[in-house]
Design an enzyme around this catalytic site. Structure first.
Site, mmCIF file in Angstrom:
data_model
loop_
_atom_site.group_PDB
_atom_site.id
_atom_site.type_symbol
_atom_site.label_atom_id
_atom_site.label_comp_id
_atom_site.label_asym_id
_atom_site.label_seq_id
_atom_site.Cartn_x
_atom_site.Cartn_y
_atom_site.Cartn_z
ATOM 1 N N THR A 34 0.823 -1.212 0.000
ATOM 2 C CA THR A 34 0.000 0.000 0.000
ATOM 3 C C THR A 34 0.854 1.258 0.000
ATOM 4 O OG1 THR A 34 -1.767 -1.147 1.128
ATOM 5 C CG2 THR A 34 -1.809 1.223 1.306
ATOM 6 N N TYR A 47 -8.296 1.116 -3.976
ATOM 7 C CA TYR A 47 -6.951 1.385 -4.480
ATOM 8 C C TYR A 47 -6.286 0.084 -4.902
ATOM 9 C CZ TYR A 47 -4.742 -0.578 -0.338
ATOM 10 O OH TYR A 47 -4.322 -1.440 0.622
ATOM 11 N N SER A 80 1.454 -7.569 -0.893
ATOM 12 C CA SER A 80 2.183 -8.614 -0.165
ATOM 13 C C SER A 80 1.352 -9.885 0.018
ATOM 14 C CB SER A 80 2.723 -8.100 1.159
ATOM 15 O OG SER A 80 1.697 -7.945 2.092
ATOM 16 N N GLN A 81 0.075 -9.860 -0.402
ATOM 17 C CA GLN A 81 -0.680 -11.126 -0.460
ATOM 18 C C GLN A 81 -0.065 -12.070 -1.491
ATOM 19 O OE1 GLN A 81 -1.742 -8.091 -1.176
ATOM 20 N NE2 GLN A 81 -3.344 -8.027 -2.740
ATOM 21 N N THR A 113 1.561 -4.651 4.155
ATOM 22 C CA THR A 113 1.417 -5.002 5.574
ATOM 23 C C THR A 113 0.821 -6.399 5.780
ATOM 24 O OG1 THR A 113 -0.730 -3.916 5.627
ATOM 25 C CG2 THR A 113 1.176 -2.609 6.313
ATOM 26 N N ASP A 114 0.140 -6.944 4.755
ATOM 27 C CA ASP A 114 -0.576 -8.219 4.951
ATOM 28 C C ASP A 114 0.351 -9.350 5.411
ATOM 29 O OD1 ASP A 114 -2.765 -6.858 4.057
ATOM 30 O OD2 ASP A 114 -3.052 -8.011 2.223
ATOM 31 N N LYS A 186 -0.001 -8.406 12.618
ATOM 32 C CA LYS A 186 -1.000 -7.459 12.098
ATOM 33 C C LYS A 186 -2.330 -7.814 12.744
ATOM 34 C CE LYS A 186 -3.027 -5.446 7.948
ATOM 35 N NZ LYS A 186 -3.057 -5.320 6.480
ATOM 36 N N GLU A 307 -2.370 -30.918 26.339
ATOM 37 C CA GLU A 307 -3.565 -31.732 26.040
ATOM 38 C C GLU A 307 -3.253 -32.806 25.007
ATOM 39 O OE1 GLU A 307 -7.754 -30.173 25.708
ATOM 40 O OE2 GLU A 307 -6.639 -28.291 25.761
#
Ligand code: GLU
Length: 350
Positions: A34, A47, A80-81, A113-114, A186, A307
């Protein structure tokens, strides 16, 4: 002769003066996100990430030229995806060359940022230098009203030139805060104040162009990491399976059938499986596909032999790592060993 001696002294004094005043050499590697995004209008939330290039980012913050001798390069320009193993390997190798062979004092990476937390943790395990490496991004595109990119980039350069940011591993710099690669997460889909440092909080902050550190990470990283990407051109295949009530075993089966090398469970609670998924996980582990138990809970560790009897099934507990970072460590661990106990040790150390 006297004249020549005088000139030599002046030249020497000038050289010393120049080297004393030399600014740190910082390289900015742009990858998109971004921070390089452009919206249709400055008031619109619609965007596209990864549109403007490195020089535009640098030109938007001329103040960084007062902090450092700045140069930049564009590695990729993606949201960044779309970050992947190939770019991670390229990035880690490039940083190692810049810091260890080309005399740079620090690196700033602009990034979406992803998946910033995953890239930060991958670099934390693969950069072979104690010089500052800082990732910065933004939540608002470059032409938005009150875009946060320029301030984040300025602060990231301030961190990269700071002796306080040496030897602490890879950092993320967002919203005036410094976050360490292992704990950064994030937490909000759209807010500028989206990054948090887990239970231990932020590692430092930037104020008036200066880095102030609050704590030091106690996990192994960078120069103390055994992981070396120099000779790697691909990474082991590791997938993540998400846990939920009445969970289908199909995604886990699909990874097994596709011959993945490891599977991370984003389990419920303390890394628990739904019973049908558990049976597939036991079969996978018996076939040599390493299972790592992590949790879909945002906070708290996934405990070893609590567990679930990890020792019995040879599962590994992710401890403090969330599923996406457990995946990064498992990929690198599998470049070294397939011994579940050795892999568990890595999860305790890194
Ligand atoms: N999805 C985009 C990316 O991660 C935009 C998110 C951001 O950079 O804030 O690159």
């Amino acid at each position: 002769m006297k004249h020549i001696k005088f000139l030599a002294v002046v030249a020497l004094a000038l050289c010393i003066g120049v080297s004393l005043n030399a600014k740190p050499k910082i390289r900015i590697i742009a990858t998109g996100g971004t921070i390089a995004g452009v919206s249709t209008t400055s008031a619109s939330s619609a965007y596209t990430a990864g549109q403007v290039g490195i020089q535009t980012l640098i030109d938007a913050v001329p103040q960084i030229l007062q902090l450092a001798d700045i140069s930049g390069e564009q590695l990729v320009n993606i949201g960044s995806q779309d970050m992947n193993d190939e770019v991670w390997l390229k990035l880690a190798k490039r940083i190692n060359v810049l810091l260890n062979e080309e005399g740079y004092d620090g690196i700033v990476i602009t990034h979406g940022t992803d998946t910033m937390e995953e890239t930060a943790y991958f670099l934390n395990l693969t950069v072979k230098s104690d010089k500052p490496v800082v990732l910065a991004g933004s939540m608002r595109p470059s032409n938005a009203i009150s875009a946060d990119g320029p301030a984040n980039l300025y602060n990231a350069v301030a961190a990269a030139v700071s002796p306080a940011c040496k030897g602490v591993g890879v950092l993320c710099c967002m919203n005036n805060q410094l976050l360490d690669a292992k704990t950064v997460i994030k937490t909000h889909t759209i807010d500028c104040d989206t990054f948090e440092g887990g239970p231990s909080g932020i590692i430092g902050y930037i104020y008036n162009g200066e880095a102030h550190m609050l704590q030091t990470p106690n996990n192994k990283h960078t120069v103390n990491s055994v992981f070396d990407v120099t000779k790697l051109d691909k990474l082991p295949r590791v997938g993540i399976v998400y846990g939920y009530a009445n969970c289908s075993p199909l995604p886990m089966k699909a990874f097994v059938d596709a011959g993945f090398d490891g599977i991370v469970l984003a389990g419920v609670g303390d890394g628990n499986f739904y019973k049908d998924v558990f049976d597939v996980a036991v079969g996978a582990q018996n076939k040599g596909i390493q299972i790592v138990r992590s949790s879909r809970c945002p906070t708290g560790p996934t405990c070893l032999n609590s567990e679930v009897d990890d020792a019995k099934y040879h599962f590994v507990a992710a401890l403090d790592l969330n599923p996406q970072k457990a995946r990064v460590l498992l990929m690198l661990a599998l470049t070294k060993t397939h011994d579940w106990q050795e892999i568990q040790k890595f999860f305790m150390e890194y």
